[in-house]
Design a protein around this motif. Structure first.
Motif, PDB file in Angstrom:
ATOM      1  N   ALA A   1      23.463 -40.948 -47.917  1.00  0.00           N
ATOM      2  CA  ALA A   1      24.359 -40.375 -46.912  1.00  0.00           C
ATOM      3  C   ALA A   1      24.528 -38.872 -47.123  1.00  0.00           C
ATOM      4  O   ALA A   1      24.462 -38.093 -46.157  1.00  0.00           O
ATOM      5  CB  ALA A   1      25.716 -41.074 -46.964  1.00  0.00           C
ATOM      6  N   ILE A   2      24.717 -38.434 -48.357  1.00  0.00           N
ATOM      7  CA  ILE A   2      24.905 -36.997 -48.604  1.00  0.00           C
ATOM      8  C   ILE A   2      23.606 -36.238 -48.320  1.00  0.00           C
ATOM      9  O   ILE A   2      23.623 -35.124 -47.818  1.00  0.00           O
ATOM     10  CB  ILE A   2      25.455 -36.712 -50.020  1.00  0.00           C
ATOM     11  N   TYR A   3      22.471 -36.858 -48.620  1.00  0.00           N
ATOM     12  CA  TYR A   3      21.178 -36.234 -48.314  1.00  0.00           C
ATOM     13  C   TYR A   3      21.047 -36.024 -46.802  1.00  0.00           C
ATOM     14  O   TYR A   3      20.677 -34.941 -46.343  1.00  0.00           O
ATOM     15  CB  TYR A   3      20.037 -37.104 -48.844  1.00  0.00           C
ATOM     16  N   LYS A   4      21.391 -37.048 -46.032  1.00  0.00           N
ATOM     17  CA  LYS A   4      21.300 -36.935 -44.570  1.00  0.00           C
ATOM     18  C   LYS A   4      22.273 -35.891 -44.026  1.00  0.00           C
ATOM     19  O   LYS A   4      21.937 -35.141 -43.101  1.00  0.00           O
ATOM     20  CB  LYS A   4      21.559 -38.297 -43.923  1.00  0.00           C
ATOM     21  N   GLU A   5      23.478 -35.837 -44.604  1.00  0.00           N
ATOM     22  CA  GLU A   5      24.456 -34.841 -44.157  1.00  0.00           C
ATOM     23  C   GLU A   5      23.956 -33.426 -44.437  1.00  0.00           C
ATOM     24  O   GLU A   5      24.079 -32.539 -43.588  1.00  0.00           O
ATOM     25  CB  GLU A   5      25.795 -35.069 -44.857  1.00  0.00           C
ATOM     26  N   LEU A   6      23.400 -33.229 -45.629  1.00  0.00           N
ATOM     27  CA  LEU A   6      22.878 -31.902 -45.964  1.00  0.00           C
ATOM     28  C   LEU A   6      21.669 -31.549 -45.098  1.00  0.00           C
ATOM     29  O   LEU A   6      21.514 -30.389 -44.699  1.00  0.00           O
ATOM     30  CB  LEU A   6      22.534 -31.829 -47.447  1.00  0.00           C
ATOM     31  N   LEU A   7      20.831 -32.527 -44.806  1.00  0.00           N
ATOM     32  CA  LEU A   7      19.705 -32.273 -43.899  1.00  0.00           C
ATOM     33  C   LEU A   7      20.210 -31.825 -42.538  1.00  0.00           C
ATOM     34  O   LEU A   7      19.669 -30.890 -41.938  1.00  0.00           O
ATOM     35  CB  LEU A   7      18.860 -33.540 -43.721  1.00  0.00           C
ATOM     36  N   ASN A   8      21.243 -32.479 -42.067  1.00  0.00           N
ATOM     37  CA  ASN A   8      21.808 -32.122 -40.770  1.00  0.00           C
ATOM     38  C   ASN A   8      22.391 -30.710 -40.804  1.00  0.00           C
ATOM     39  O   ASN A   8      22.205 -29.931 -39.861  1.00  0.00           O
ATOM     40  CB  ASN A   8      22.879 -33.141 -40.375  1.00  0.00           C
TER      41      ASN A   8
ATOM     42  N   TYR B   1      20.671 -23.631 -40.860  1.00  0.00           N
ATOM     43  CA  TYR B   1      20.469 -22.701 -41.966  1.00  0.00           C
ATOM     44  C   TYR B   1      19.824 -21.423 -41.444  1.00  0.00           C
ATOM     45  O   TYR B   1      18.894 -21.471 -40.638  1.00  0.00           O
ATOM     46  CB  TYR B   1      19.577 -23.359 -43.029  1.00  0.00           C
ATOM     47  N   PRO B   2      20.325 -20.259 -41.863  1.00  0.00           N
ATOM     48  CA  PRO B   2      19.818 -18.981 -41.324  1.00  0.00           C
ATOM     49  C   PRO B   2      18.302 -18.790 -41.464  1.00  0.00           C
ATOM     50  O   PRO B   2      17.674 -18.206 -40.586  1.00  0.00           O
ATOM     51  CB  PRO B   2      20.569 -17.917 -42.126  1.00  0.00           C
TER      52      PRO B   2
ATOM     53  N   TYR C   1      12.465 -23.961 -44.010  1.00  0.00           N
ATOM     54  CA  TYR C   1      12.713 -23.375 -45.321  1.00  0.00           C
ATOM     55  C   TYR C   1      13.653 -24.263 -46.140  1.00  0.00           C
ATOM     56  O   TYR C   1      13.472 -24.441 -47.338  1.00  0.00           O
ATOM     57  CB  TYR C   1      13.350 -21.987 -45.140  1.00  0.00           C
ATOM     58  N   PHE C   2      14.666 -24.814 -45.470  1.00  0.00           N
ATOM     59  CA  PHE C   2      15.731 -25.565 -46.135  1.00  0.00           C
ATOM     60  C   PHE C   2      15.278 -26.931 -46.637  1.00  0.00           C
ATOM     61  O   PHE C   2      15.576 -27.319 -47.763  1.00  0.00           O
ATOM     62  CB  PHE C   2      16.904 -25.729 -45.152  1.00  0.00           C
TER      63      PHE C   2
ATOM     64  N   VAL D   1      31.100 -25.992 -49.143  1.00  0.00           N
ATOM     65  CA  VAL D   1      30.998 -24.534 -49.185  1.00  0.00           C
ATOM     66  C   VAL D   1      30.210 -24.007 -47.986  1.00  0.00           C
ATOM     67  O   VAL D   1      30.470 -22.929 -47.480  1.00  0.00           O
ATOM     68  CB  VAL D   1      30.347 -24.065 -50.514  1.00  0.00           C
ATOM     69  N   SER D   2      29.232 -24.793 -47.507  1.00  0.00           N
ATOM     70  CA  SER D   2      28.385 -24.319 -46.410  1.00  0.00           C
ATOM     71  C   SER D   2      29.115 -24.187 -45.118  1.00  0.00           C
ATOM     72  O   SER D   2      30.044 -24.674 -44.767  1.00  0.00           O
ATOM     73  CB  SER D   2      27.198 -25.215 -46.135  1.00  0.00           C
TER      74      SER D   2
END
Length: 67
Positions: free
Chosen positions: A14-21, A26-27, A32-33, A66-67
């Motif tokens: 779940a956290i992986y998917k949230e970070l992917l989203n 991402y600038p 890149y991300f 933080v993001s």
């Protein structure tokens, strides 16, 4: 290979998917991300101790907030 606690596995995915989203905005771009996120998660793929996994999930949550 020992079986991972199903609840911890669900949390990691779940956290992986949230970070992917989040990475879609991402600038430097998603291209890149994504490889860097994948590398960070694969760097912890060897973890089997539940406390160490919870610690890694906590670090990922911190990055998300933080993001």
């Amino acid at each position: 290979m020992s079986a991972l606690n199903p609840e911890l596995r669900r949390q990691v995915i779940a956290i992986y998917k949230e970070l992917l989203n989040l990475g879609r905005d991402y600038p430097q771009g998603f291209a890149y991300f994504r490889p860097r996120l994948h590398k960070a998660f694969m760097g912890n793929a060897h973890l089997r101790d539940e406390e160490a996994i919870r610690s890694a999930i906590g670090r990922a949550d911190f990055v998300k907030k933080v993001s």
